[in-house]
Design a protein around this motif. Sequence first.
Motif, PDB file in Angstrom:
ATOM      1  N   ALA A 136       0.834  -1.208   0.000  1.00 49.70           N
ATOM      2  CA  ALA A 136       0.000   0.000   0.000  1.00 49.70           C
ATOM      3  C   ALA A 136       0.865   1.252   0.000  1.00 49.70           C
ATOM      4  O   ALA A 136       0.535   2.240  -0.672  1.00 49.70           O
ATOM      5  N   ILE A 137       1.968   1.236   0.746  1.00 51.10           N
ATOM      6  CA  ILE A 137       2.879   2.380   0.759  1.00 51.10           C
ATOM      7  C   ILE A 137       3.476   2.604  -0.619  1.00 51.10           C
ATOM      8  O   ILE A 137       3.576   3.739  -1.099  1.00 51.10           O
ATOM      9  N   LEU A 138       3.861   1.530  -1.289  1.00 47.17           N
ATOM     10  CA  LEU A 138       4.406   1.639  -2.642  1.00 47.17           C
ATOM     11  C   LEU A 138       3.396   2.250  -3.606  1.00 47.17           C
ATOM     12  O   LEU A 138       3.756   3.013  -4.499  1.00 47.17           O
ATOM     13  N   GLU A 139       2.105   1.963  -3.412  1.00 44.81           N
ATOM     14  CA  GLU A 139       1.075   2.303  -4.399  1.00 44.81           C
ATOM     15  C   GLU A 139       0.233   3.521  -4.034  1.00 44.81           C
ATOM     16  O   GLU A 139      -0.689   3.855  -4.781  1.00 44.81           O
ATOM     17  N   HIS A 140       0.529   4.223  -2.956  1.00 47.73           N
ATOM     18  CA  HIS A 140      -0.424   5.245  -2.489  1.00 47.73           C
ATOM     19  C   HIS A 140      -0.488   6.491  -3.362  1.00 47.73           C
ATOM     20  O   HIS A 140      -1.348   7.348  -3.148  1.00 47.73           O
ATOM     21  N   HIS A 141       0.394   6.605  -4.360  1.00 44.31           N
ATOM     22  CA  HIS A 141       0.280   7.692  -5.339  1.00 44.31           C
ATOM     23  C   HIS A 141      -0.005   7.160  -6.749  1.00 44.31           C
ATOM     24  O   HIS A 141       0.119   7.904  -7.728  1.00 44.31           O
ATOM     25  N   GLU A 142      -0.399   5.909  -6.864  1.00 45.18           N
ATOM     26  CA  GLU A 142      -0.818   5.368  -8.157  1.00 45.18           C
ATOM     27  C   GLU A 142      -2.254   5.807  -8.441  1.00 45.18           C
ATOM     28  O   GLU A 142      -3.020   6.072  -7.519  1.00 45.18           O
ATOM     29  N   ARG A 143      -2.608   5.888  -9.720  1.00 40.64           N
ATOM     30  CA  ARG A 143      -3.946   6.309 -10.127  1.00 40.64           C
ATOM     31  C   ARG A 143      -4.510   5.306 -11.137  1.00 40.64           C
ATOM     32  O   ARG A 143      -3.765   4.713 -11.919  1.00 40.64           O
TER      33      ARG A 143
ATOM     34  N   LEU B  32       5.220   3.597 -10.283  1.00 40.65           N
ATOM     35  CA  LEU B  32       5.221   2.524 -11.279  1.00 40.65           C
ATOM     36  C   LEU B  32       4.257   2.750 -12.438  1.00 40.65           C
ATOM     37  O   LEU B  32       4.304   2.031 -13.421  1.00 40.65           O
ATOM     38  N   GLY B  33       3.363   3.725 -12.328  1.00 38.83           N
ATOM     39  CA  GLY B  33       2.387   3.957 -13.386  1.00 38.83           C
ATOM     40  C   GLY B  33       1.399   2.812 -13.534  1.00 38.83           C
ATOM     41  O   GLY B  33       0.968   2.481 -14.647  1.00 38.83           O
ATOM     42  N   LEU B  34       1.013   2.204 -12.408  1.00 40.03           N
ATOM     43  CA  LEU B  34       0.073   1.084 -12.441  1.00 40.03           C
ATOM     44  C   LEU B  34      -1.311   1.560 -12.865  1.00 40.03           C
ATOM     45  O   LEU B  34      -1.667   2.719 -12.684  1.00 40.03           O
ATOM     46  N   LYS B  35      -2.105   0.630 -13.418  1.00 38.23           N
ATOM     47  CA  LYS B  35      -3.457   0.949 -13.870  1.00 38.23           C
ATOM     48  C   LYS B  35      -4.461  -0.012 -13.255  1.00 38.23           C
ATOM     49  O   LYS B  35      -4.165  -1.182 -13.026  1.00 38.23           O
ATOM     50  N   GLY B  36      -5.678   0.498 -13.009  1.00 37.86           N
ATOM     51  CA  GLY B  36      -6.817  -0.345 -12.642  1.00 37.86           C
ATOM     52  C   GLY B  36      -6.510  -1.379 -11.586  1.00 37.86           C
ATOM     53  O   GLY B  36      -6.030  -1.080 -10.498  1.00 37.86           O
ATOM     54  N   ASP B  37      -6.780  -2.652 -11.940  1.00 34.35           N
ATOM     55  CA  ASP B  37      -6.624  -3.751 -10.989  1.00 34.35           C
ATOM     56  C   ASP B  37      -5.173  -4.114 -10.724  1.00 34.35           C
ATOM     57  O   ASP B  37      -4.911  -5.016  -9.910  1.00 34.35           O
ATOM     58  N   GLU B  38      -4.227  -3.475 -11.395  1.00 30.36           N
ATOM     59  CA  GLU B  38      -2.819  -3.671 -11.036  1.00 30.36           C
ATOM     60  C   GLU B  38      -2.532  -3.087  -9.651  1.00 30.36           C
ATOM     61  O   GLU B  38      -1.558  -3.463  -9.005  1.00 30.36           O
ATOM     62  N   ILE B  39      -3.385  -2.169  -9.215  1.00 29.13           N
ATOM     63  CA  ILE B  39      -3.233  -1.542  -7.898  1.00 29.13           C
ATOM     64  C   ILE B  39      -4.009  -2.365  -6.875  1.00 29.13           C
ATOM     65  O   ILE B  39      -5.165  -2.720  -7.098  1.00 29.13           O
ATOM     66  N   SER B  40      -3.396  -2.673  -5.764  1.00 26.80           N
ATOM     67  CA  SER B  40      -4.065  -3.455  -4.720  1.00 26.80           C
ATOM     68  C   SER B  40      -5.177  -2.636  -4.071  1.00 26.80           C
ATOM     69  O   SER B  40      -5.181  -1.407  -4.137  1.00 26.80           O
ATOM     70  N   ILE B  41      -6.104  -3.317  -3.415  1.00 26.54           N
ATOM     71  CA  ILE B  41      -7.184  -2.613  -2.732  1.00 26.54           C
ATOM     72  C   ILE B  41      -6.609  -1.740  -1.612  1.00 26.54           C
ATOM     73  O   ILE B  41      -7.089  -0.625  -1.358  1.00 26.54           O
TER      74      ILE B  41
ATOM     75  N   LEU C 179      -5.535   3.662   0.487  1.00 27.24           N
ATOM     76  CA  LEU C 179      -4.549   4.604   1.025  1.00 27.24           C
ATOM     77  C   LEU C 179      -4.430   5.839   0.135  1.00 27.24           C
ATOM     78  O   LEU C 179      -4.225   6.950   0.636  1.00 27.24           O
ATOM     79  N   ALA C 180      -4.586   5.667  -1.175  1.00 28.58           N
ATOM     80  CA  ALA C 180      -4.516   6.806  -2.111  1.00 28.58           C
ATOM     81  C   ALA C 180      -5.627   7.807  -1.821  1.00 28.58           C
ATOM     82  O   ALA C 180      -5.400   9.024  -1.800  1.00 28.58           O
ATOM     83  N   VAL C 181      -6.844   7.312  -1.606  1.00 31.65           N
ATOM     84  CA  VAL C 181      -7.976   8.202  -1.320  1.00 31.65           C
ATOM     85  C   VAL C 181      -7.795   8.870   0.039  1.00 31.65           C
ATOM     86  O   VAL C 181      -7.996  10.084   0.187  1.00 31.65           O
TER      87      VAL C 181
ATOM     88  N   ILE D 179     -12.365  13.948  -4.875  1.00 32.12           N
ATOM     89  CA  ILE D 179     -12.370  12.496  -5.091  1.00 32.12           C
ATOM     90  C   ILE D 179     -13.654  12.035  -5.762  1.00 32.12           C
ATOM     91  O   ILE D 179     -13.643  11.073  -6.546  1.00 32.12           O
ATOM     92  N   GLU D 180     -14.771  12.729  -5.481  1.00 29.54           N
ATOM     93  CA  GLU D 180     -16.030  12.363  -6.135  1.00 29.54           C
ATOM     94  C   GLU D 180     -15.977  12.683  -7.622  1.00 29.54           C
ATOM     95  O   GLU D 180     -16.437  11.896  -8.458  1.00 29.54           O
ATOM     96  N   LYS D 181     -15.360  13.819  -7.957  1.00 33.60           N
ATOM     97  CA  LYS D 181     -15.240  14.224  -9.362  1.00 33.60           C
ATOM     98  C   LYS D 181     -14.334  13.277 -10.140  1.00 33.60           C
ATOM     99  O   LYS D 181     -14.586  12.979 -11.316  1.00 33.60           O
ATOM    100  N   GLU D 182     -13.281  12.783  -9.489  1.00 40.64           N
ATOM    101  CA  GLU D 182     -12.283  11.960 -10.177  1.00 40.64           C
ATOM    102  C   GLU D 182     -12.469  10.466  -9.938  1.00 40.64           C
ATOM    103  O   GLU D 182     -11.592   9.673 -10.284  1.00 40.64           O
ATOM    104  N   ALA D 183     -13.605  10.066  -9.354  1.00 43.52           N
ATOM    105  CA  ALA D 183     -13.893   8.641  -9.170  1.00 43.52           C
ATOM    106  C   ALA D 183     -13.942   7.943 -10.525  1.00 43.52           C
ATOM    107  O   ALA D 183     -14.485   8.477 -11.499  1.00 43.52           O
ATOM    108  N   ASP D 184     -13.375   6.761 -10.594  1.00 39.22           N
ATOM    109  CA  ASP D 184     -13.287   5.932 -11.812  1.00 39.22           C
ATOM    110  C   ASP D 184     -12.212   6.411 -12.774  1.00 39.22           C
ATOM    111  O   ASP D 184     -11.909   5.702 -13.742  1.00 39.22           O
ATOM    112  N   ARG D 185     -11.673   7.607 -12.595  1.00 35.94           N
ATOM    113  CA  ARG D 185     -10.550   8.042 -13.422  1.00 35.94           C
ATOM    114  C   ARG D 185      -9.245   7.927 -12.637  1.00 35.94           C
ATOM    115  O   ARG D 185      -8.330   7.234 -13.045  1.00 35.94           O
TER     116      ARG D 185
END
Length: 274
Positions: free
Chosen positions: A191-198, A206-215, A220-222, A248-254
């Motif tokens: 989660a620490i590694l991914e908390h700035h992924e989108r 890492l530029g991860l996308k979608g399901d490449e990011i753990s729950i 943690l990002a939100v 976060i509501e405006k950018e949900a799903d993006r």
Amino acid sequence: MVGEGSWIFDESFNAAKMLEYESKMDEFIGENPLDACCIYDTSVINKRMLLQISGLHPFIFDTDSFTPNYDYFKDTYGHVCESDECRQLYMGTATMASEMFRIRGFYTEDHCKNVSRLACAIARKMNEIRLAGELETAGMIHDIGMMTIFSEMIGKPGKLAWFESQLLHEHPLVGYELVKKVPFPRPIAKAILEHHERLDGSGYPLGLKGDEISIGGKILAVAEVVSAMSFYRIYRDDYGVEVALNEIEKEADRFYDSDVVGACLKCFEEGFEF
């Protein structure tokens, strides 16, 4: 692991070739945002050695760009203690580390504690009960990699210089490296590694996308962005809880997972506050 070949694996050492190799490395590093780089000729390395070497390098240069090396980021821990005593030790270690931020004056508010509390609340709202405890710890130390950044950068008004942005974008990876040295439950480091992924791949490191990011990374990002946008920063005019929740509501799903955003909004509707 890139390029035209390395003489490191030659049977005999040749000083002239080694100097040529180092010269090529200096030139390559000068042209790319790297601290260090290794070149190997994969055609002369057996598969077992190649896997061992691969596990030492976080990124691979493929054709003309860098891509994450997932061999490096795979699970490496053995047994992790799950007892109450161990959980208390994990949280105590995280609290001690987060106190360093207060001492150095990185934030004017309890940012790490806020992220910890909100991430835990979101996870519970999503019925991720076990993950809630892990994110409580992760939230306390999610910015531990910032310890390597000049404190003047954190409060710098206006846009960061290119090299400053590069340093900033490395802090989740630095945090991941530091946390890996403690036998925390695996989702904490991830989660620490991914908390700035989108979700759209525009995040870092890492530029991860979608399901490449753990729950855990999504939650943690939100939690991180809501906490950060709820309080004053010298480089931003608009702030406040309402501003953060609208974002976060405006950018949900993006940028952010919609289920996580929905759970976060419900937490505030039901009385959560910093």
